[in-house]
Design an enzyme around this catalytic site. Structure first.
Site, PDB file in Angstrom:
ATOM      1  N   SER A 174     -16.377  -7.704   5.243  1.00 47.92           N
ATOM      2  CA  SER A 174     -16.877  -6.660   6.147  1.00 47.92           C
ATOM      3  C   SER A 174     -15.703  -6.185   6.995  1.00 47.92           C
ATOM      4  CB  SER A 174     -17.996  -7.210   7.035  1.00 47.92           C
ATOM      5  OG  SER A 174     -18.495  -6.203   7.895  1.00 47.92           O
ATOM      6  N   ASN A 175     -15.289  -4.939   6.798  1.00 50.05           N
ATOM      7  CA  ASN A 175     -14.091  -4.402   7.443  1.00 50.05           C
ATOM      8  C   ASN A 175     -14.477  -3.268   8.390  1.00 50.05           C
ATOM      9  OD1 ASN A 175     -11.595  -3.374   8.155  1.00 50.05           O
ATOM     10  ND2 ASN A 175     -10.747  -3.501   6.086  1.00 50.05           N
ATOM     11  N   HIS A 197     -23.094 -23.685   7.643  1.00 51.71           N
ATOM     12  CA  HIS A 197     -22.724 -25.082   7.897  1.00 51.71           C
ATOM     13  C   HIS A 197     -23.545 -26.075   7.092  1.00 51.71           C
ATOM     14  CE1 HIS A 197     -20.326 -27.958   9.841  1.00 51.71           C
ATOM     15  NE2 HIS A 197     -20.196 -27.352  11.007  1.00 51.71           N
ATOM     16  N   ARG A 240       0.835  -1.201   0.000  1.00 50.38           N
ATOM     17  CA  ARG A 240       0.000   0.000   0.000  1.00 50.38           C
ATOM     18  C   ARG A 240       0.876   1.261   0.000  1.00 50.38           C
ATOM     19  NH1 ARG A 240      -1.731   3.611   3.755  1.00 50.38           N
ATOM     20  NH2 ARG A 240      -3.769   4.604   3.390  1.00 50.38           N
ATOM     21  N   ASP A 275     -18.148 -26.935   5.460  1.00 52.86           N
ATOM     22  CA  ASP A 275     -17.697 -27.545   6.707  1.00 52.86           C
ATOM     23  C   ASP A 275     -16.527 -26.759   7.284  1.00 52.86           C
ATOM     24  OD1 ASP A 275     -19.541 -29.693   6.706  1.00 52.86           O
ATOM     25  OD2 ASP A 275     -18.325 -30.728   5.207  1.00 52.86           O
ATOM     26  N   GLY A 285     -10.685  -7.042  11.182  1.00 52.91           N
ATOM     27  CA  GLY A 285     -10.416  -6.058  12.216  1.00 52.91           C
ATOM     28  C   GLY A 285      -9.310  -5.099  11.821  1.00 52.91           C
ATOM     29  N   SER A 330      -6.026   0.853  -1.122  1.00 49.82           N
ATOM     30  CA  SER A 330      -6.171   0.721   0.331  1.00 49.82           C
ATOM     31  C   SER A 330      -5.861  -0.701   0.766  1.00 49.82           C
ATOM     32  CB  SER A 330      -7.587   1.094   0.753  1.00 49.82           C
ATOM     33  OG  SER A 330      -8.513   0.135   0.268  1.00 49.82           O
TER      34      SER A 330
END
Length: 547
Positions: free
Chosen positions: A468-469, A520, A366, A524, A493, A377
């Site tokens: 999803s950040n 599920h 970056r 698996d 995260g 980014s």
């Protein structure tokens, strides 16, 4: 003139509904918005509302019976009016109307010429209904009319701009004609399926009835309530049908299909002229194409995924080619696993896997891009790595559709974008084939348009997996909920310096936590673990993204 009350789609997955209780009886006066029946769906019991004023003149589906979405469950009209020519106004067995459906063009006895309520649209032509423009949409707001009363309209023309729960979209005309009366003005709301205007067909005079469609009666309908009766005089609404019927084509052989349905069919090698339409006037819409693909009507590929040898490297496809997903029936073992997991956690049975990733090399990429004035980014690198890992882990690139597992031949990654009213996930199509700069530009463009509610449904529906950040908010670790119909989502995260052990020595490294949520029923734990291992390797050695 009699207007059919159709079984509405009360949830994104609903195919049919059961009449639990009629809240009105034949002869009762009905106002628009009144609850008229309680319906049991695949998710809950909900009330069906009337879209028009009038009197309930016939109940076509009695309590305890099931009707498919779009089929008529009753009829609304003027006081004393009969639902069909010669049919009694009291509820009659549906079998008695079957001969009528065999010859819809014939109209031996016109209905009584009692004045219909003004809002019913009797004799005003074809009703333009508020469409369902997103899986969660229940009503829409008319932002602006793009045509005015008296304007000529061609099939496919945008006639109004509608605000949905996700974005602002345009409503298209399904046929040629003249825009007659507008019933829902700019700034007003209308429920999905309610008429917002009326179209006078081409060649017909304003105020005359629309020519009745010529549907073919099913050879052997399974349930009387699902059979489509002849179109009521006045042609206000053509009932949706899910029974097999003639392909959707209008006068002159013109195919009626939405632009999205045409694009989906073209991309997946499907002959759209052979698809049965369930949209207004038999128009082919997205759900029809998806159903046809699920039934295997698309061109068969040279080799099905199941025929590939285990451990064989995934095929590299050329950019621009998008093979259709392959529907594979669920095995007995897979069904039992799905049932057991659903017992533990209703809905989609989630499982979670977490891994820590060293991000020093990715951050360096970056910084190098920034030195070259390139806007890339850390999230763009994560999206690219997630896509490559998905391509290398084909067992993860699946979704559950009924009793079939769709194996995708494309890698489309969603990015969770927070907007004022909630969350939306624009999709980066073919993310595995695009470079970091292309992913960056597309992500920024779609995120900006998402905040302006300007995304089209094709830009946020579907996808293989979502990223999803929440790292930009300082969140170290979290668990995300899967975005159906996808089967997985990764929660990312913040990148933060941490003390770690390397070669027996303490060292400071830039670390990031990634948590995978998997469905599920089709994925698996071992499959998810292999995917995370691949993702971790790509992020810790980002040069591998080039190979």
């Amino acid at each position: 003139m009699a207007t059919p009350i159709q079984m509405p789609s009360l949830s994104p997955t609903m195919k049919e509904g059961k009449i639990v209780k009629w809240l009105k009886k034949v002869g009762d006066k009905i106002s628009s918005g009144d609850a008229i029946a309680e319906v049991e769906t695949d998710k809950s019991n909900l009330e069906v509302e009337a879209f028009d004023d009038g009197y309930l003149i016939e109940i076509a589906v009695p309590e305890g019976e099931v009707a498919t979405v779009g089929s008529p469950i009753g009829f609304l009209g003027a006081k004393g009016e009969k639902a069909t020519g010669g049919a009694p106004s009291a509820p009659a067995p549906q079998k008695a109307e079957a001969p009528k459906a065999a010859a819809p063009a014939a109209a031996p006895k016109p209905p009584e010429q009692a004045p219909a309520p003004a809002a019913s649209g009797a004799g005003e032509g074809i009703a333009i209904l508020m469409p369902s423009l997103s899986p969660t949409m229940t009503e829409g707001k008319i932002v602006k009319w793009l045509k005015k009363e008296g304007d000529k309209v061609s099939s496919g023309d945008a006639i109004a701009e509608v605000e949905t729960d996700k974005s602002n979209l345009e409503v298209e005309a399904y046929d040629d004609g003249t825009l007659g009366r507008i019933t829902v003005q700019a700034g007003d709301m209308a429920k999905v399926g309610a008429p917002i205007a009326f179209l006078t067909p081409k060649g017909a005079k304003a105020g005359t009835s629309a020519p009745a469609a010529a549907p073919q009666a099913p050879a052997a309908p399974k349930a009387p309530a699902a059979a489509a009766p002849s179109a009521p005089a006045g042609g206000q609404v053509v009932p949706l049908r899910r029974e097999p019927q003639a392909p959707a084509s209008g006068a002159g052989g013109r195919l009626r299909a939405s632009p999205l349905a045409k694009r989906m069919a073209q991309e997946r090698g499907l002959d759209i002229s052979q698809v049965r339409g369930t949209g207004p006037l038999g128009r082919v819409v997205k759900r029809d194409v998806e159903q046809a693909l699920g039934q295997g009507l698309a061109k068969a590929p040279a080799q099905a995924p199941a025929a590939k040898k285990a451990g064989a490297p995934p095929e590299v496809r050329a950019f621009g080619t998008r093979p259709e997903p392959q529907a594979v029936p669920m095995s007995s073992m897979r069904k039992v696993i799905g049932q057991r997991m659903s017992e533990v956690k209703p809905g989609v049975p989630h499982f979670y896997l977490t891994v820590e990733v060293e991000m020093d090399a990715a951050v360096k990429i970056r910084e190098e891009a920034k030195a070259l004035d390139l806007k890339v980014s850390v999230n763009d690198i994560i999206v690219k790595a997630a896509a490559i890992a998905l391509r290398r882990s084909p067992k993860m690139n699946v979704s559950l559709q009924g009793d079939q597992v769709l194996h995708y031949g494309t890698v489309d990654v969603g990015i969770a974008v927070a907007i004022e009213d909630g969350l939306i996930t624009p999709i980066i199509r073919d993310a595995d084939l695009k470079g970091l700069q292309a992913i960056s530009a597309e992500s920024r463009d779609m995120a900006e348009r998402a905040r302006k509610r300007a995304l089209k449904p094709a830009e946020y529906n579907g996808g293989s997996l979502t990223v999803s950040n929440l790292g930009m908010y300082g969140i170290d670790q979290f668990i995300a909920v899967i975005n159906p119909p996808q089967s997985a989502i990764i929660a990312v995260g913040a990148v933060a310096e941490k003390a770690v052990v390397r070669d027996g020595q303490l060292a400071v490294r830039k670390m990031m936590t990634v948590t995978l949520s998997g469905d599920h029923r089709v994925i698996d734990g071992a499959t998810g673990a292999e995917y995370l291992r691949e993702l971790k390797g790509l992020l810790e050695h980002p040069s591998r993204l080039l190979f």
